[in-house]
Design a protein around this motif. Structure first.
Motif, PDB file in Angstrom:
ATOM      1  N   LEU A   1       0.830  -1.203   0.000  1.00  0.00           N
ATOM      2  CA  LEU A   1       0.000   0.000   0.000  1.00  0.00           C
ATOM      3  C   LEU A   1       0.870   1.260   0.000  1.00  0.00           C
ATOM      4  O   LEU A   1       0.549   2.237  -0.689  1.00  0.00           O
ATOM      5  CB  LEU A   1      -0.967   0.001   1.191  1.00  0.00           C
ATOM      6  N   ARG A   2       1.978   1.226   0.715  1.00  0.00           N
ATOM      7  CA  ARG A   2       2.871   2.385   0.711  1.00  0.00           C
ATOM      8  C   ARG A   2       3.476   2.592  -0.680  1.00  0.00           C
ATOM      9  O   ARG A   2       3.596   3.728  -1.140  1.00  0.00           O
ATOM     10  CB  ARG A   2       3.967   2.234   1.768  1.00  0.00           C
ATOM     11  N   ILE A   3       3.830   1.505  -1.342  1.00  0.00           N
ATOM     12  CA  ILE A   3       4.355   1.618  -2.711  1.00  0.00           C
ATOM     13  C   ILE A   3       3.301   2.235  -3.619  1.00  0.00           C
ATOM     14  O   ILE A   3       3.589   3.135  -4.411  1.00  0.00           O
ATOM     15  CB  ILE A   3       4.793   0.238  -3.264  1.00  0.00           C
ATOM     16  N   ARG A   4       2.070   1.770  -3.502  1.00  0.00           N
ATOM     17  CA  ARG A   4       0.988   2.304  -4.351  1.00  0.00           C
ATOM     18  C   ARG A   4       0.760   3.787  -4.066  1.00  0.00           C
ATOM     19  O   ARG A   4       0.555   4.575  -4.992  1.00  0.00           O
ATOM     20  CB  ARG A   4      -0.298   1.488  -4.131  1.00  0.00           C
ATOM     21  N   ILE A   5       0.817   4.170  -2.790  1.00  0.00           N
ATOM     22  CA  ILE A   5       0.669   5.586  -2.429  1.00  0.00           C
ATOM     23  C   ILE A   5       1.785   6.401  -3.078  1.00  0.00           C
ATOM     24  O   ILE A   5       1.536   7.475  -3.632  1.00  0.00           O
ATOM     25  CB  ILE A   5       0.656   5.762  -0.896  1.00  0.00           C
ATOM     26  N   LEU A   6       3.010   5.891  -3.037  1.00  0.00           N
ATOM     27  CA  LEU A   6       4.123   6.601  -3.658  1.00  0.00           C
ATOM     28  C   LEU A   6       3.951   6.705  -5.172  1.00  0.00           C
ATOM     29  O   LEU A   6       4.288   7.734  -5.777  1.00  0.00           O
ATOM     30  CB  LEU A   6       5.450   5.927  -3.318  1.00  0.00           C
ATOM     31  N   GLU A   7       3.415   5.658  -5.789  1.00  0.00           N
ATOM     32  CA  GLU A   7       3.146   5.715  -7.227  1.00  0.00           C
ATOM     33  C   GLU A   7       2.121   6.806  -7.534  1.00  0.00           C
ATOM     34  O   GLU A   7       2.267   7.553  -8.507  1.00  0.00           O
ATOM     35  CB  GLU A   7       2.658   4.358  -7.727  1.00  0.00           C
ATOM     36  N   ILE A   8       1.103   6.907  -6.704  1.00  0.00           N
ATOM     37  CA  ILE A   8       0.083   7.950  -6.884  1.00  0.00           C
ATOM     38  C   ILE A   8       0.700   9.330  -6.705  1.00  0.00           C
ATOM     39  O   ILE A   8       0.454  10.242  -7.499  1.00  0.00           O
ATOM     40  CB  ILE A   8      -1.090   7.727  -5.902  1.00  0.00           C
ATOM     41  N   LEU A   9       1.523   9.486  -5.667  1.00  0.00           N
ATOM     42  CA  LEU A   9       2.149  10.786  -5.420  1.00  0.00           C
ATOM     43  C   LEU A   9       3.200  11.118  -6.474  1.00  0.00           C
ATOM     44  O   LEU A   9       3.545  12.291  -6.653  1.00  0.00           O
ATOM     45  CB  LEU A   9       2.761  10.818  -4.015  1.00  0.00           C
ATOM     46  N   SER A  10       3.694  10.114  -7.193  1.00  0.00           N
ATOM     47  CA  SER A  10       4.622  10.365  -8.299  1.00  0.00           C
ATOM     48  C   SER A  10       3.947  11.157  -9.409  1.00  0.00           C
ATOM     49  O   SER A  10       4.608  11.838 -10.194  1.00  0.00           O
ATOM     50  CB  SER A  10       5.150   9.048  -8.871  1.00  0.00           C
ATOM     51  N   GLU A  11       2.615  11.053  -9.459  1.00  0.00           N
ATOM     52  CA  GLU A  11       1.849  11.767 -10.479  1.00  0.00           C
ATOM     53  C   GLU A  11       1.516  13.189 -10.052  1.00  0.00           C
ATOM     54  O   GLU A  11       1.030  13.978 -10.849  1.00  0.00           O
ATOM     55  CB  GLU A  11       0.575  10.989 -10.790  1.00  0.00           C
ATOM     56  N   GLY A  12       1.740  13.509  -8.767  1.00  0.00           N
ATOM     57  CA  GLY A  12       1.461  14.847  -8.271  1.00  0.00           C
ATOM     58  C   GLY A  12       0.948  14.806  -6.844  1.00  0.00           C
ATOM     59  O   GLY A  12       0.551  13.750  -6.341  1.00  0.00           O
ATOM     60  N   SER A  13       0.956  15.947  -6.196  1.00  0.00           N
ATOM     61  CA  SER A  13       0.516  16.059  -4.810  1.00  0.00           C
ATOM     62  C   SER A  13      -0.967  15.737  -4.678  1.00  0.00           C
ATOM     63  O   SER A  13      -1.752  16.045  -5.571  1.00  0.00           O
ATOM     64  CB  SER A  13       0.781  17.478  -4.305  1.00  0.00           C
ATOM     65  N   LYS A  14      -1.313  15.121  -3.532  1.00  0.00           N
ATOM     66  CA  LYS A  14      -2.702  14.711  -3.292  1.00  0.00           C
ATOM     67  C   LYS A  14      -3.024  14.820  -1.805  1.00  0.00           C
ATOM     68  O   LYS A  14      -2.147  14.703  -0.964  1.00  0.00           O
ATOM     69  CB  LYS A  14      -2.925  13.254  -3.709  1.00  0.00           C
TER      70      LYS A  14
END
Length: 108
Positions: free
Chosen positions: A20-33
């Motif tokens: 889940l932390r990896i997925r969160i980082l992937e999401i944040l790689s696309e921009g701040s959330k």
């Protein structure tokens, strides 16, 4: 100094050691959330997202900036995006090797 670098790396990779932390980082790689935006993308409970963000924040992997009643999260270092891309390439390489091995075994 060398041991300090090794310890930093160990702590850093421990912070990444959860899907889940990896997925969160992937999401944040696309921009701040915000937490709500991350939760909506993941389709998970806010408490789970908040808990994992707290781990990432405590290890200085992400930063949170208060904006009114929300906190906007982003990657502390943009190189994390590249690290995730390299990890995906390593996975792909392992997958290609495994497929090749299976094909060779099948043809014997």
């Amino acid at each position: 100094m060398y041991q300090e670098v090794q310890q930093f790396k160990a702590d850093f990779f421990k912070a990444l050691a959860h899907p889940l932390r990896i997925r969160i980082l992937e999401i944040l790689s696309e921009g701040s959330k915000t937490v709500n935006e991350i939760q909506a993308i993941l389709g998970t409970e806010g408490s789970a997202v908040s808990q994992q963000l707290a781990v990432l924040r405590s290890k200085n992997v992400v930063i949170g900036v208060k904006d009114g009643t929300s906190v906007i999260y982003s990657l502390r270092d943009p190189l994390i995006k590249e690290l995730l891309q390299v990890a995906k390439q390593i996975f792909d390489n392992h997958l290609i090797s495994a497929i090749s091995l299976l094909e060779n075994m099948k043809n014997q």
